[in-house]
Design an enzyme around this catalytic site. Structure first.
Site, PDB file in Angstrom:
ATOM      1  CG  HIS A  10      -2.407  -0.827   1.119  1.00  0.00           C
ATOM      2  ND1 HIS A  10      -3.513  -0.492   0.507  1.00  0.00           N
ATOM      3  CD2 HIS A  10      -2.442  -1.914   1.522  1.00  0.00           C
ATOM      4  CE1 HIS A  10      -4.087  -1.442   0.404  1.00  0.00           C
ATOM      5  NE2 HIS A  10      -3.704  -2.417   1.355  1.00  0.00           N
TER       6      HIS A  10
ATOM      7  CE  LYS B  40      -7.072  13.255   0.226  1.00  0.00           C
ATOM      8  NZ  LYS B  40      -6.647  12.427  -0.718  1.00  0.00           N
ATOM      9  NE  ARG B  41      -2.673   7.515   6.366  1.00  0.00           N
ATOM     10  CZ  ARG B  41      -1.530   7.860   6.065  1.00  0.00           C
ATOM     11  NH1 ARG B  41      -0.571   8.233   6.782  1.00  0.00           N
ATOM     12  NH2 ARG B  41      -1.225   7.234   4.801  1.00  0.00           N
TER      13      ARG B  41
ATOM     14  CE  LYS C 178      -2.802  10.201   3.101  1.00  0.00           C
ATOM     15  NZ  LYS C 178      -3.202   9.448   2.005  1.00  0.00           N
TER      16      LYS C 178
ATOM     17  CB  THR D  46     -10.594   4.469  -1.417  1.00  0.00           C
ATOM     18  OG1 THR D  46     -10.109   4.849   0.005  1.00  0.00           O
ATOM     19  CG2 THR D  46      -9.627   3.440  -1.912  1.00  0.00           C
TER      20      THR D  46
ATOM     21  CE  LYS E 192     -14.031   5.660   0.564  1.00  0.00           C
ATOM     22  NZ  LYS E 192     -12.848   5.579   1.563  1.00  0.00           N
TER      23      LYS E 192
END
Length: 835
Positions: free
Chosen positions: A372, A565-566, A571, A673, A677
């Protein structure tokens, strides 16, 4: 009793049989549960007690199906997968279970007849604190799809008492408090003490030689008892109920009266404390030795218990352990469960007396590994001293796996011109430089290694795992992630779900590509208006949530630009908030400029020990304080940080989003992901060509997304040549310079608070280590993409067209498709249909 058939993996259709919902029986069951559980009438019961009573009434129906499913599995003896994961981010169970039982509307009506509001009932349920980020939510979606497709599966994990943590925002800072999700009990779980297992830590290994073989035994160990709790995983409309088995820890001897009587009170409860610590929290802070030790204990605890039970379950029906792999496969969800490899070897050799070669043959046909991450630092490594002390027998087995693998490397490459064998060993050995490398072991012992998006898998093959790909090319494959439409559209966005069903029928619920038939409505003015009205109502719902939880009024007519998100530097939440600061500067300097109102919404947890991530949360909230309280900009920008982002509030957020921020540094995000969504709910992607964004753009067309920034090849090229110098951008771009200076000149806080963020971008002491995630390099491109977003949103018909096309193009991104690919290409499971 239901009759059962197993079918080939390729051709089966799921039966949609389902116990008929009996409304009157359900109502009586709720009233009975309130009375017997709490000695109250419905009028006297609290909202939480009513939730429990409703849940137990639903559970009654689930248990019937659960038992029928297990009988079917016993009868047919199909091959099954054990999905091993440190995380299962399940969200709330009640609503999801009602959806998959196809009883949601019936329950809603029944509760209304009792004078109850289903939404209020659902809101009493805490999110199960069994996971944190995308890895755990993916595992939850996979379990939903496995049950819906009729494939036998167990999820295996830990029953955390407090999860990772509940996030509170105090004075703009993240504060971690225990997430006591089990305080009222979990009505959907079943304690299964009859399947308890003993897990051993520490001690030493003795060897006895007999009949030409060595037999090993662990002595002087500490042990804990692993008690399984089973949670039902309900398939959609097919009667199948699979199991999530999460392990709780109990002391083998909970209290030593002898020690207590001698005054050694600490020793009296030592075993109890060991057990309690193991299941207390998800991902304990491992910035220190004790945290590392606890994390390794957690991993071995749930893996040892799960593997022991998988073997015991197999042997209850079969007599030849050498054929274990014909009925069982272990999927290792990232490197955390990799100790399954030596643990299975240990059981096969030490308890069933297989030879090394026999045990290795079984193990390497049983274990498969999902990677991952592209980030090398996220590939787990353990200090030899810690690993060997905590797991002495396991370490012996890992040493032998490593010794034999090094021989394989030498045999393969010794006579290959131009290949430095010692360099190969340095890069590929499982044990090297004082560390045990778990990803290496997963690849060496696994029959399959998969990435989770096409780009990610290619980068693994060409960069991070290149040496392994060269040696084992047949093991590598891609399985692009997916999400379950049943939770993230059918349950999370009922208005849009009904609209989709009205236009294309309900087949999309179990066959998401059917949603593609919406494309013919993309240019239909009436459909566009209906779609935008639904989006507006969802934005009103989110605005109400924000007002209640944040005390901030946001305009549902503004653009809802969302990044949830995290929180991690790659990110790039920092890029997002720096751009917000830039827009604010523009408005202050040019109050007359044309500007479409924007609401920037963030939600994220930062790991407890991750300083820069936590500082980014503080920055977002500090910027929000300034901008939201500046009357001179007339509310044109609002900034909101949603506290304690989780599955339940995510459903509300996805439904309301206009813009989906997927802005990770290209080549760093394995898949994502959240991007799927948002797409499913009609948000347009603003992102880099990273992870699954690449495939999203392939499906929907680049004209219906906003793509910016460096490519993955460009990023990798910079990294291979020492990075770039962000000072050049700082010195030559006054807009960027102004924004960065505001981090340290007191605009948003005292001058030194955000200095570490400033330094991370501009560290003048060592330019090669500055701006590792290319925030400044991508800033202008990002700002241009944001301008395109604003222009596009002004054209409501054009925006609606693109949004409808996003919904219509997301058929590929269902976890049902991902799971079918795992089944066809890796697991080769048997489908079970209840008739």
């Amino acid at each position: 009793m239901a009759s059962v058939t197993t079918t080939s993996t390729a051709t089966a259709k799921t039966s949609l049989t389902n116990l008929k919902f009996d409304k009157e029986l359900f109502k009586r069951s709720v009233l009975y549960n309130v009375k017997t559980l709490y000695r109250k009438t419905l009028e006297e019961a609290s909202a939480q007690q009513i939730f429990q009573a409703v849940s137990y009434a639903i559970k009654d129906q689930i248990v019937e199906n659960w038992m029928e499913t297990q009988k079917a599995y016993e009868k047919e003896d199909p091959k099954m997968v054990y999905y091993m994961s440190m995380e299962f981010l399940m969200g709330r169970a009640l609503g999801n279970n009602m959806i998959n039982l196809q009883a949601y509307d019936d329950v809603k009506d029944a509760l209304e007849e009792l004078g109850l509001d289903l939404n209020v009932v659902e809101d009493q349920e805490p999110d199960a604190a069994l996971g944190n980020g995308g890895l755990g939510r993916l595992a939850a979606c996979f379990l939903d799809s496995l049950a819906t497709l009729g494939y036998p599966a167990y999820g295996c994990g830990i029953r955390y008492r407090y999860g990772m943590f509940k996030q509170e925002i105090r004075d703009g800072y993240q504060v971690e408090v225990p997430d006591n999700w089990l305080v009222d009990g979990n009505p959907f779980e079943l304690r299964r003490p009859e399947y308890a297992k003993t897990v051993k830590f520490g001690g030493y290994v003795t060897v006895r030689h007999e009949n030409g073989r060595n037999f090993f035994s662990q002595e002087g160990y500490q042990s804990v008892k692993a008690i399984p709790f089973d949670m039902p995983i309900v398939g959609y409309g097919n009667g199948i109920v699979n199991t999530l088995r999460i392990w709780d820890a109990e002391a083998v001897e909970c209290f030593s009266l002898d020690s207590f009587d001698k005054g050694d009170y600490q020793k009296a409860v030592e075993q109890q404390n060991l057990a309690r610590n193991i299941v207390e929290v998800l991902y304990p802070n491992d910035n220190h030795y004790a945290g590392k030790e606890l994390r390794l204990k957690q991993q071995y605890f749930f893996i040892s218990a799960s593997v022991q039970e998988a073997v015991a379950k197999y042997m209850r029906k079969h007599d030849d352990i050498r054929k274990f792999h014909e009925k069982v496969t272990f999927q290792l969800n990232d490197t955390h469960p990799t100790v399954a490899v030596p643990e299975l070897m240990r059981i096969l050799m030490d308890e069933y007396y297989l030879t090394w070669d026999e045990a290795w043959d079984v193990t390497t046909k049983t274990c498969a590994y999902t990677n991952h991450t592209i980030m090398a630092e996220a590939l787990e490594k353990w200090p030899i001293e810690l690993f060997s002390r905590l797991l002495p027998r396991i370490y012996q087995i890992v040493e032998e796996i490593n010794r034999r693998f090094i021989l394989d490397i030498q045999e393969k490459y010794n006579n290959v011109p131009g290949v430095n064998v010692q360099d190969k060993i340095r890069k590929m050995a499982i044990i090297y430089d004082g560390q045990v490398k778990m990803a290496h072991m997963a690849i060496v012992a696994g029959y399959s290694v998969n990435g989770v998006a096409q780009l990610h898998t290619e980068i693994l093959k060409k960069q991070e795992l290149r040496d392994f790909y060269e040696m084992f090319p047949e093991r590598f494959n891609n399985k692009t992630n997916g999400i379950t439409q049943r939770r993230f559209l059918l349950h999370g966005n009922p208005l849009l779900a009904k609209w989709v069903t009205d236009h294309v029928g309900s087949e999309w619920i179990t066959d998401l590509p059917q949603i593609g038939r919406l494309k013919i409505y993309a240019d239909d003015a009436k459909a566009q208006q209906e779609f935008m009205n639904i989006k507006y109502q969802n934005k009103v719902r989110l605005a109400k949530y924000i007002l209640e939880h944040n005390g901030v009024e946001v305009d549902p007519r503004s653009i809802f630009d969302v990044q949830v998100k995290r929180l991690h530097e790659y990110k790039r939440q920092l890029l997002n908030i720096l751009h917000v600061m830039y827009l604010y500067n523009e408005l202050k300097e040019h109050p007359e400029m044309e500007f479409y109102p924007r609401t920037f919404i963030f939600g994220a947890k930062a790991a407890a020990g991750y300083r820069n991530a936590k500082l980014t949360i503080k920055l977002i909230n500090s910027v929000a304080d300034v901008i939201n309280n500046d009357p001179s900009i007339n509310g044109k920008i609002k900034v909101v940080f949603i506290e304690n982002y989780n599955v339940s509030n995510a459903e509300i957020i996805f439904a309301a989003a206009d813009v989906s921020e997927q802005i990770s540094t290209a080549s760093k995000e394995a898949s994502g992901t959240g991007n799927m969504k948002f797409m499913l709910n009609g948000a347009l992607t603003l992102g880099t060509m990273d992870g699954a964004n690449v495939e999203i753009v392939e499906e929907v067309g680049e004209e219906n997304a906003f793509i910016f920034g460096l490519s993955s090849d460009e990023v990798i090229n910079y990294e291979n040549h020492g990075g770039y110098n962000p000072m050049e951008i700082f010195n030559n771009d006054q807009d960027i310079r102004k924004v960065l200076m505001q981090l340290i000149n007191g605009t948003y806080s005292h001058t030194e608070l955000f200095r570490p963020l400033y330094n991370s971008l501009l560290n003048t002491q060592s330019t090669s280590k500055a701006d590792t995630y290319f925030i400044l390099k991508d800033f202008k491109s990002y700002a241009e993409a944001q301008k395109k977003v604003e222009q596009a949103y002004k054209n409501e018909a054009g925006w609606a067209r693109s949004a409808i096309l996003n919904v219509a193009s997301c058929g590929k991104f269902t976890s049902d498709r991902t799971i079918q690919q795992y089944v066809d290409e890796i697991w080769h499971l048997d489908k079970v249909v209840l008739k």
